[in-house]
Design an enzyme around this catalytic site. Structure first.
Site, mmCIF file in Angstrom:
data_model
loop_
_atom_site.group_PDB
_atom_site.id
_atom_site.type_symbol
_atom_site.label_atom_id
_atom_site.label_comp_id
_atom_site.label_asym_id
_atom_site.label_seq_id
_atom_site.Cartn_x
_atom_site.Cartn_y
_atom_site.Cartn_z
ATOM 1 N N GLU A 183 -29.186 -104.390 -19.198
ATOM 2 C CA GLU A 183 -28.500 -103.535 -19.975
ATOM 3 C C GLU A 183 -27.692 -102.527 -19.406
ATOM 4 O O GLU A 183 -28.076 -102.090 -18.402
ATOM 5 C CB GLU A 183 -29.532 -102.933 -21.332
ATOM 6 C CG GLU A 183 -30.162 -103.870 -21.907
ATOM 7 C CD GLU A 183 -29.558 -104.690 -22.719
ATOM 8 O OE1 GLU A 183 -28.478 -104.275 -23.579
ATOM 9 O OE2 GLU A 183 -29.806 -105.884 -22.948
ATOM 10 N N ASP A 208 -47.994 -100.557 -8.696
ATOM 11 C CA ASP A 208 -48.279 -99.993 -7.344
ATOM 12 C C ASP A 208 -47.707 -98.491 -7.253
ATOM 13 O O ASP A 208 -47.686 -97.727 -6.446
ATOM 14 C CB ASP A 208 -47.872 -100.584 -6.231
ATOM 15 C CG ASP A 208 -46.293 -100.917 -6.022
ATOM 16 O OD1 ASP A 208 -45.678 -100.603 -7.163
ATOM 17 O OD2 ASP A 208 -45.959 -101.518 -5.178
ATOM 18 N N GLY A 232 -35.696 -111.675 -26.028
ATOM 19 C CA GLY A 232 -35.534 -111.682 -24.458
ATOM 20 C C GLY A 232 -35.916 -110.499 -23.944
ATOM 21 O O GLY A 232 -36.389 -109.414 -24.395
ATOM 22 N N ASP A 233 -35.095 -110.102 -22.820
ATOM 23 C CA ASP A 233 -35.137 -109.059 -21.999
ATOM 24 C C ASP A 233 -34.646 -107.683 -22.747
ATOM 25 O O ASP A 233 -35.085 -106.607 -22.539
ATOM 26 C CB ASP A 233 -34.859 -109.061 -20.480
ATOM 27 C CG ASP A 233 -35.536 -109.975 -19.538
ATOM 28 O OD1 ASP A 233 -37.025 -109.614 -19.698
ATOM 29 O OD2 ASP A 233 -35.066 -110.766 -18.723
ATOM 30 N N GLY A 234 -33.384 -108.058 -23.381
ATOM 31 C CA GLY A 234 -32.961 -106.913 -24.083
ATOM 32 C C GLY A 234 -33.873 -106.528 -24.975
ATOM 33 O O GLY A 234 -33.784 -105.101 -25.325
ATOM 34 N N LEU A 292 -44.530 -97.939 -7.081
ATOM 35 C CA LEU A 292 -43.488 -97.835 -6.132
ATOM 36 C C LEU A 292 -42.345 -98.754 -6.724
ATOM 37 O O LEU A 292 -42.584 -99.909 -7.161
ATOM 38 C CB LEU A 292 -43.811 -98.158 -4.728
ATOM 39 C CG LEU A 292 -44.866 -97.066 -4.136
ATOM 40 C CD1 LEU A 292 -45.207 -97.631 -2.652
ATOM 41 C CD2 LEU A 292 -44.045 -95.750 -3.905
ATOM 42 N N THR A 318 -33.142 -115.495 -23.389
ATOM 43 C CA THR A 318 -32.680 -116.335 -22.016
ATOM 44 C C THR A 318 -33.321 -116.082 -20.701
ATOM 45 O O THR A 318 -33.626 -117.087 -20.007
ATOM 46 C CB THR A 318 -31.104 -116.194 -21.923
ATOM 47 O OG1 THR A 318 -30.585 -116.359 -23.320
ATOM 48 C CG2 THR A 318 -30.638 -117.047 -20.844
#
Length: 296
Positions: free
Chosen positions: A275, A219, A67-69, A221, A92
């Site tokens: 995190e 972009d 996942g993102d972790g 930003l 998740t």
């Protein structure tokens, strides 16, 4: 590019989905002609060391399964290099994979797509955030949302998303706006009260909550979403709109765009990609083209 690539696996992601997703992804990559080496660390620090060693040794790509972790950990190994990053979303939240338009919940399809991208050199350089020596792909959170994370991380039961729903209810009961000092890269310092400030390189966190709905990975930003002081009742009305990104039109919400931002506040922890980063103050900058990713 070498045909030897590295599969970077978190076996505990998504209650074991990471381990289950690794095999079909690896099979798809091998069927496409790649030699796949799997890296599984004993813990996060060991896993990162192994991933960095693979990048330093010239692996053709680092493919993060989880996942993102796990994506966050992989970014620490590949950011600033020319080693491509592939993502097999098996966690998740999967917000970084979602921002890149990658398959969710289908590891074989993700593996095939990564193979096609690598063989066809269909790679894209995307921006990352950088704060206190740490790279992030999605959102730096501070305020009400980070306090929910703090509380949820302290809770042993229940598990999964329900734990954070309960943590949110508990934080609502103790809710107070926070006094921030926010300095953007234009040099102007703003003293503001806010419910939360979210610094978005990507558009969403928490599994599709579009807190920075207009953020663009290319972009250079950040989109910085400020939810001003509001009552609990207003917060409860605004919060469901975050899933559609329609909260940005609410009068208590403002959006700033900048390549860098410093946030100062007492008693808050910053979270990036879900995190913990440590307490504020934190200074983040957007680094254009910091990572090369395999995309559809």
């Amino acid at each position: 590019m070498t045909s030897e690539i590295t599969l970077f696996v978190n076996p505990t992601a998504g209650r074991g989905r990471g381990a289950r997703a690794a095999q079909p992804a690896a099979s798809a990559l091998r069927a496409a002609g790649f030699s796949v080496r799997t890296v599984v660390g004993e813990n996060a620090a060991d896993a990162l060391t192994r991933a960095r060693d693979a990048v330093a040794s010239g692996t053709g790509a680092l493919i993060a399964v989880g996942g993102d972790g796990m994506a966050h950990l992989a970014l620490q190994a590949v950011a600033g290099t020319r080693t491509p990053l592939g993502l097999v979303a098996a966690g998740t939240g999967n917000d970084f994979a979602r921002a890149l338009g990658l398959p969710l919940g289908d590891p074989a399809a993700a593996g095939r797509q990564i193979a096609e991208s690598l063989k066809g050199a269909r790679l894209r350089d995307v921006d990352l955030g950088h704060v206190n020596g740490t790279w992030f792909g999605t959102v730096l959170a501070s305020g009400f949302d980070s306090r929910v994370n703090d509380r949820g991380n302290r809770m042993r039961r229940p598990s999964g998303r329900v734990k954070y729903d309960l943590a949110m209810l508990a934080e609502l009961a103790a809710f107070r706006p926070v006094r921030y000092r926010m300095t953007l890269d234009d040099g102007e310092t703003r003293e503001i009260e806010a419910t939360l400030i979210a610094v978005g390189n990507g558009s969403s966190y928490g599994g599709g909550m579009k807190i920075c709905a207009g953020a663009d990975l290319g972009d250079g930003l950040f989109d910085i979403t400020v939810v001003g002081p509001c009552t609990r009742r207003t917060l409860l009305r605004v919060f469901p709109k975050v899933y559609r990104g329609t909260h940005l039109s609410h009068p208590v919400v403002s959006v700033h765009r900048a390549a860098g931002v410093e946030l100062v506040a007492d008693g808050l922890t910053g979270y990036a990609d879900g995190e913990p980063l440590g307490p504020l103050p934190l200074t983040a900058r957007c680094v254009p083209g910091a990572v090369r990713v395999a995309i559809p």
